[in-house]
Design an enzyme around this catalytic site. Structure first.
Site, PDB file in Angstrom:
ATOM      1  N   GLN A   1     -17.792  -6.065  -8.161  1.00  0.00           N
ATOM      2  CA  GLN A   1     -18.425  -5.931  -6.979  1.00  0.00           C
ATOM      3  C   GLN A   1     -19.322  -4.817  -6.454  1.00  0.00           C
ATOM      4  OE1 GLN A   1     -16.004  -6.543  -2.712  1.00  0.00           O
ATOM      5  NE2 GLN A   1     -15.521  -4.728  -3.533  1.00  0.00           N
TER       6      GLN A   1
ATOM      7  N   SER B   1     -19.241   7.561 -14.038  1.00  0.00           N
ATOM      8  CA  SER B   1     -18.293   8.090 -13.738  1.00  0.00           C
ATOM      9  C   SER B   1     -16.865   8.087 -14.139  1.00  0.00           C
ATOM     10  CB  SER B   1     -18.231   8.148 -11.984  1.00  0.00           C
ATOM     11  OG  SER B   1     -17.497   7.035 -11.772  1.00  0.00           O
TER      12      SER B   1
ATOM     13  N   TYR C   1     -14.418   7.358 -12.333  1.00  0.00           N
ATOM     14  CA  TYR C   1     -13.821   6.355 -11.627  1.00  0.00           C
ATOM     15  C   TYR C   1     -14.269   4.992 -12.111  1.00  0.00           C
ATOM     16  CZ  TYR C   1     -14.631   2.579  -8.345  1.00  0.00           C
ATOM     17  OH  TYR C   1     -14.726   1.517  -7.657  1.00  0.00           O
ATOM     18  N   HIS C   2     -15.458   4.838 -12.379  1.00  0.00           N
ATOM     19  CA  HIS C   2     -16.157   3.629 -13.061  1.00  0.00           C
ATOM     20  C   HIS C   2     -15.555   3.312 -14.402  1.00  0.00           C
ATOM     21  CE1 HIS C   2     -19.362   4.249  -9.977  1.00  0.00           C
ATOM     22  NE2 HIS C   2     -19.086   3.256  -9.655  1.00  0.00           N
TER      23      HIS C   2
ATOM     24  N   LEU D   1     -25.375   3.721   1.983  1.00  0.00           N
ATOM     25  CA  LEU D   1     -25.839   2.994   3.061  1.00  0.00           C
ATOM     26  C   LEU D   1     -25.040   3.453   4.413  1.00  0.00           C
ATOM     27  CD1 LEU D   1     -27.674   0.738   4.544  1.00  0.00           C
ATOM     28  CD2 LEU D   1     -25.773  -0.470   4.079  1.00  0.00           C
TER      29      LEU D   1
ATOM     30  N   ASP E   1       0.843  -1.174  -0.005  1.00  0.00           N
ATOM     31  CA  ASP E   1       0.027  -0.023  -0.134  1.00  0.00           C
ATOM     32  C   ASP E   1       0.914   1.165   0.047  1.00  0.00           C
ATOM     33  OD1 ASP E   1      -3.294   0.149   0.987  1.00  0.00           O
ATOM     34  OD2 ASP E   1      -2.191   2.106   0.720  1.00  0.00           O
TER      35      ASP E   1
ATOM     36  N   LYS F   1     -12.347   1.388 -14.102  1.00  0.00           N
ATOM     37  CA  LYS F   1     -12.475  -0.012 -13.990  1.00  0.00           C
ATOM     38  C   LYS F   1     -12.812  -0.816 -15.283  1.00  0.00           C
ATOM     39  CE  LYS F   1     -12.400  -0.136  -9.541  1.00  0.00           C
ATOM     40  NZ  LYS F   1     -11.364  -0.954  -8.530  1.00  0.00           N
TER      41      LYS F   1
ATOM     42  N   ASN G   1      -3.989   6.684 -11.798  1.00  0.00           N
ATOM     43  CA  ASN G   1      -3.558   5.826 -10.637  1.00  0.00           C
ATOM     44  C   ASN G   1      -4.131   4.541 -11.009  1.00  0.00           C
ATOM     45  OD1 ASN G   1      -2.517   5.532  -8.012  1.00  0.00           O
ATOM     46  ND2 ASN G   1      -4.827   4.948  -7.588  1.00  0.00           N
TER      47      ASN G   1
ATOM     48  N   THR H   1     -31.006  11.319   3.687  1.00  0.00           N
ATOM     49  CA  THR H   1     -31.424  12.085   2.500  1.00  0.00           C
ATOM     50  C   THR H   1     -30.994  11.222   1.385  1.00  0.00           C
ATOM     51  OG1 THR H   1     -29.138  12.608   3.114  1.00  0.00           O
ATOM     52  CG2 THR H   1     -30.534  14.415   3.574  1.00  0.00           C
ATOM     53  N   VAL H   2     -32.091  11.180   0.503  1.00  0.00           N
ATOM     54  CA  VAL H   2     -32.231  10.330  -0.896  1.00  0.00           C
ATOM     55  C   VAL H   2     -31.859  11.275  -1.763  1.00  0.00           C
ATOM     56  CG1 VAL H   2     -33.578   9.150  -1.972  1.00  0.00           C
ATOM     57  CG2 VAL H   2     -33.647   8.609   0.293  1.00  0.00           C
TER      58      VAL H   2
ATOM     59  N   THR I   1     -16.128  -3.300 -10.288  1.00  0.00           N
ATOM     60  CA  THR I   1     -17.230  -2.823  -9.655  1.00  0.00           C
ATOM     61  C   THR I   1     -18.428  -3.351 -10.409  1.00  0.00           C
ATOM     62  OG1 THR I   1     -18.635  -0.638  -9.311  1.00  0.00           O
ATOM     63  CG2 THR I   1     -16.273  -0.541 -10.043  1.00  0.00           C
TER      64      THR I   1
ATOM     65  N   VAL J   1     -25.674  12.814 -12.239  1.00  0.00           N
ATOM     66  CA  VAL J   1     -26.483  12.343 -13.578  1.00  0.00           C
ATOM     67  C   VAL J   1     -26.532  10.996 -13.640  1.00  0.00           C
ATOM     68  CG1 VAL J   1     -26.605  12.682 -15.871  1.00  0.00           C
ATOM     69  CG2 VAL J   1     -25.437  14.505 -14.536  1.00  0.00           C
TER      70      VAL J   1
ATOM     71  N   ASP K   1       4.131   2.620  -4.474  1.00  0.00           N
ATOM     72  CA  ASP K   1       3.235   3.080  -5.422  1.00  0.00           C
ATOM     73  C   ASP K   1       3.129   2.067  -6.582  1.00  0.00           C
ATOM     74  OD1 ASP K   1       1.471   4.362  -7.199  1.00  0.00           O
ATOM     75  OD2 ASP K   1       2.093   6.370  -6.689  1.00  0.00           O
TER      76      ASP K   1
HETATM   77  N1  LIG Z   1     -16.071  -0.513  -0.914  1.00  0.00           N
HETATM   78  C1  LIG Z   1     -16.845  -0.740  -1.793  1.00  0.00           C
HETATM   79  O1  LIG Z   1     -18.074  -0.446  -1.619  1.00  0.00           O
HETATM   80  C2  LIG Z   1     -16.304  -1.137  -3.129  1.00  0.00           C
HETATM   81  C3  LIG Z   1     -17.302  -1.656  -4.201  1.00  0.00           C
HETATM   82  C4  LIG Z   1     -16.904  -1.764  -5.278  1.00  0.00           C
HETATM   83  C5  LIG Z   1     -15.574  -2.129  -5.600  1.00  0.00           C
HETATM   84  N2  LIG Z   1     -14.718  -1.644  -4.721  1.00  0.00           N
HETATM   85  C6  LIG Z   1     -13.388  -1.893  -4.931  1.00  0.00           C
HETATM   86  O2  LIG Z   1     -12.611  -2.568  -4.072  1.00  0.00           O
HETATM   87  C7  LIG Z   1     -11.256  -1.939  -3.853  1.00  0.00           C
HETATM   88  C8  LIG Z   1     -10.966  -1.578  -2.534  1.00  0.00           C
HETATM   89  O3  LIG Z   1     -12.070  -0.684  -1.987  1.00  0.00           O
HETATM   90  P1  LIG Z   1     -11.687   0.025  -0.657  1.00  0.00           P
HETATM   91  O4  LIG Z   1     -13.096   0.471  -0.199  1.00  0.00           O
HETATM   92  O5  LIG Z   1     -11.143  -1.204   0.371  1.00  0.00           O
HETATM   93  O6  LIG Z   1     -11.027   1.131  -0.959  1.00  0.00           O
HETATM   94  P2  LIG Z   1      -9.746   1.856  -0.144  1.00  0.00           P
HETATM   95  O7  LIG Z   1      -9.693   3.287  -0.713  1.00  0.00           O
HETATM   96  O8  LIG Z   1     -10.439   1.799   1.220  1.00  0.00           O
HETATM   97  O9  LIG Z   1      -8.693   0.988  -0.268  1.00  0.00           O
HETATM   98  C9  LIG Z   1      -7.877   1.108  -1.345  1.00  0.00           C
HETATM   99  C10 LIG Z   1      -6.144   0.894  -1.026  1.00  0.00           C
HETATM  100  O10 LIG Z   1      -5.452   0.971  -2.080  1.00  0.00           O
HETATM  101  C11 LIG Z   1      -4.291   1.879  -1.676  1.00  0.00           C
HETATM  102  N3  LIG Z   1      -3.842   2.396  -2.933  1.00  0.00           N
HETATM  103  C12 LIG Z   1      -4.536   3.222  -3.853  1.00  0.00           C
HETATM  104  N4  LIG Z   1      -3.849   3.447  -5.138  1.00  0.00           N
HETATM  105  C13 LIG Z   1      -2.656   2.701  -4.483  1.00  0.00           C
HETATM  106  C14 LIG Z   1      -1.442   2.882  -5.488  1.00  0.00           C
HETATM  107  N5  LIG Z   1      -1.226   3.434  -6.883  1.00  0.00           N
HETATM  108  N6  LIG Z   1      -0.387   2.219  -5.038  1.00  0.00           N
HETATM  109  C15 LIG Z   1      -0.460   1.520  -3.752  1.00  0.00           C
HETATM  110  N7  LIG Z   1      -1.720   1.418  -2.872  1.00  0.00           N
HETATM  111  C16 LIG Z   1      -2.796   2.165  -3.504  1.00  0.00           C
HETATM  112  C17 LIG Z   1      -4.925   2.964  -0.946  1.00  0.00           C
HETATM  113  O11 LIG Z   1      -3.923   3.758  -0.085  1.00  0.00           O
HETATM  114  C18 LIG Z   1      -5.913   2.192   0.124  1.00  0.00           C
HETATM  115  O12 LIG Z   1      -5.353   1.688   1.117  1.00  0.00           O
HETATM  116  C19 LIG Z   1     -11.185  -0.734  -4.898  1.00  0.00           C
HETATM  117  O13 LIG Z   1     -10.417  -1.369  -5.927  1.00  0.00           O
HETATM  118  C20 LIG Z   1     -12.755  -0.439  -5.106  1.00  0.00           C
HETATM  119  O14 LIG Z   1     -12.760  -0.001  -6.396  1.00  0.00           O
HETATM  120  C21 LIG Z   1     -15.116  -1.261  -3.468  1.00  0.00           C
END
Ligand SMILES: NC(=O)c1ccc[n+]([C@@H]2O[C@H](COP(=O)([O-])OP(=O)(O)OC[C@H]3O[C@@H](n4cnc5c(N)ncnc54)[C@H](O)[C@@H]3O)[C@@H](O)[C@H]2O)c1
Length: 391
Positions: free
Chosen positions: A208, A179, A181-182, A239, A31, A185, A118, A253-254, A144, A324, A74
């Site tokens: 997920q 988004s 972000y999505h 949630l 990490d 993925k 990233n 708040t919905v 996701t 949106v 990283d």
């Molecule tokens: N939490 C959810 O509800 C959810 C739902 C669907 C998918 N996900 C996916 O599951 C994964 C984990 O989710 P989470 O909620 O634990 O997220 P989180 O942000 O709590 O954990 C991600 C971890 O990765 C580390 N990280 C990010 N970029 C990095 C990099 N370049 N190098 C090294 N470390 C890095 C961060 O420091 C963090 O500790 C994610 O990929 C997320 O997209 C999560």
């Protein structure tokens, strides 16, 4: 098995590392702690206090005698990514290490570019590190359910059989997320499928649903093992926001009409799904997709459930939707793959009553009501620039 958990300091990575260690696997964590930096940037914190990784790892060793190896760096730094794969020599890599909040990616250009760089570059470095070190390493990648968006047909597990002008093919399920972000993925999914197809890598892509819950069998053993609980409008899931609002005695708040339907999964099922995927790997050259969710519910029904089960009277309020997105749509998802591997799902109603209300109540004094209000809007960059120049 030797398993490395990338993003092992995060909400899901940490409990997953503990669960795999508890089940007898040799586990390493990598990490760069960027998740902790986003908190500083946004001026928010996890509702449940979390310890530094060194303290967590020491506590696990004290309690169980088991060691967790740690690597700090990283994934976008290719030398780091190659080093951890070469040094640890895993059988499986679980990849959680991405920027994971849709609102964060929609703040502005800088955050959108950061998120995609990233996530996509980190995953690409990892694919090369695996392919050049040992292509038999099984990649378990967190995607996701949001990759699919809300199509007007059933959502299948990653692939779709299409018949077009009398010919039939099996294609990657078309994605239409909502988004940047999505979208990162979706780009990852395409890169991983390509690497499996041309280099023979073995990968499981887990689409997920929204994860809920803060406690697993391992994290409840000691407060030092606690994982994060994000409730703010940028990183908190809908949630978690509802649960904290209910604990504070404020209306839930919905956004919009609340007809947005999403897949959900309990954190204990998440860690179990990862174990099942690791112990039943994809085959060489296989790009395997599971829809990792167990229930689906509309935001309106979610608010109603949280309000109805809560010990105190809770109101529900409707806000202008800052996003949106379709607020009324078809949603039917195939998610049998993980159940076929042996998953027995938990139910949200039970987790609310046995754990989540109590967690929120214990730590509600740490909640900042200002952090719950939405600040990021899904509007066009031109509208944002005009609003900025108008002061
Ligand atoms: N939490 C959810 O509800 C959810 C739902 C669907 C998918 N996900 C996916 O599951 C994964 C984990 O989710 P989470 O909620 O634990 O997220 P989180 O942000 O709590 O954990 C991600 C971890 O990765 C580390 N990280 C990010 N970029 C990095 C990099 N370049 N190098 C090294 N470390 C890095 C961060 O420091 C963090 O500790 C994610 O990929 C997320 O997209 C999560």
């Amino acid at each position: 098995m030797r398993i490395i958990v990338l993003g092992g300091d995060g909400y899901l990575g940490w409990p997953t590392a503990l669960h795999l260690s508890e089940c007898g696997h040799e586990v390493a964590i990598a990490d760069n702690f960027v998740r902790r930096q986003y908190d500083h940037e946004l001026g928010v914190q996890s509702l449940v206090p979390i310890e530094p990784l060194t303290v967590r790892v020491r506590a696990w060793h004290e309690l169980t005698g088991k060691q967790l190896a740690t690597y700090v760096g990283d994934l976008c730094d290719a030398d780091f990514t190659y080093r951890i794969i070469r040094e640890f020599r895993p059988d499986a890599v679980v990849h959680f290490a991405e920027q994971r909040a849709a609102p964060y990616s929609m703040i502005d250009r800088k955050h959108a570019v950061y998120t995609q760089t990233n996530n996509v570059v980190g995953t690409l470095n990892l694919l090369y590190a695996i392919a050049e070190t040992d292509p038999s390493i099984h990649l378990i990648k967190l995607g996701t359910m949001g990759e699919y968006g809300t199509p007007n047909i059933d959502i299948e597990e990653g692939w779709l059989e299409v018949t077009h002008k009398g010919r039939t093919d099996r294609v990657l399920y078309p994605k239409r997320p909502s988004s940047f972000y999505h979208l990162s993925k979706v780009h990852d999914s395409h890169n991983i499928e390509f690497a499996c197809r041309i280099w023979g890598l073995a990968a499981t892509d887990l689409n997920q649903g929204i994860v809920y819950g803060q406690q697993t069998d391992e994290t409840v053993r000691d407060d030092r093992l606690a994982t994060r609980f994000d409730y703010d409008a940028v990183f908190g899931t809908v949630l978690n926001r509802f649960i904290v609002l209910a604990a504070l005695g404020q209306p839930l708040t919905v956004y919009g009409e609340g007809g947005q339907t999403r897949g959900l999964i309990d954190i204990r099922d998440t860690v179990e799904c990862i174990r099942l995927a690791a112990e039943h790997p994809a085959k060489p050259g296989e790009y395997r997709v599971f829809n990792q969710m167990t229930e689906s519910m509309s935001v309106r029904d979610l608010a109603k459930l949280v309000a109805d089960l809560h010990p105190n009277a809770v109101e529900v309020e409707y806000l202008d939707n800052p996003r949106v997105e379709a607020e009324a749509h078809y949603y039917k998802v195939t998610h049998s793959g993980l159940v076929e591997l042996g998953l027995t799902p938990h139910l949200l109603s039970e987790t609310l009553l046995t754990s989540l209300y109590a967690v929120a109540d214990r730590y509600k004094h740490r909640a900042d009501p200002a952090a719950l209000r939405p600040t990021v809007r899904w509007r066009s960059p031109l509208a944002t620039a005009r609003a900025g120049s108008a002061g």
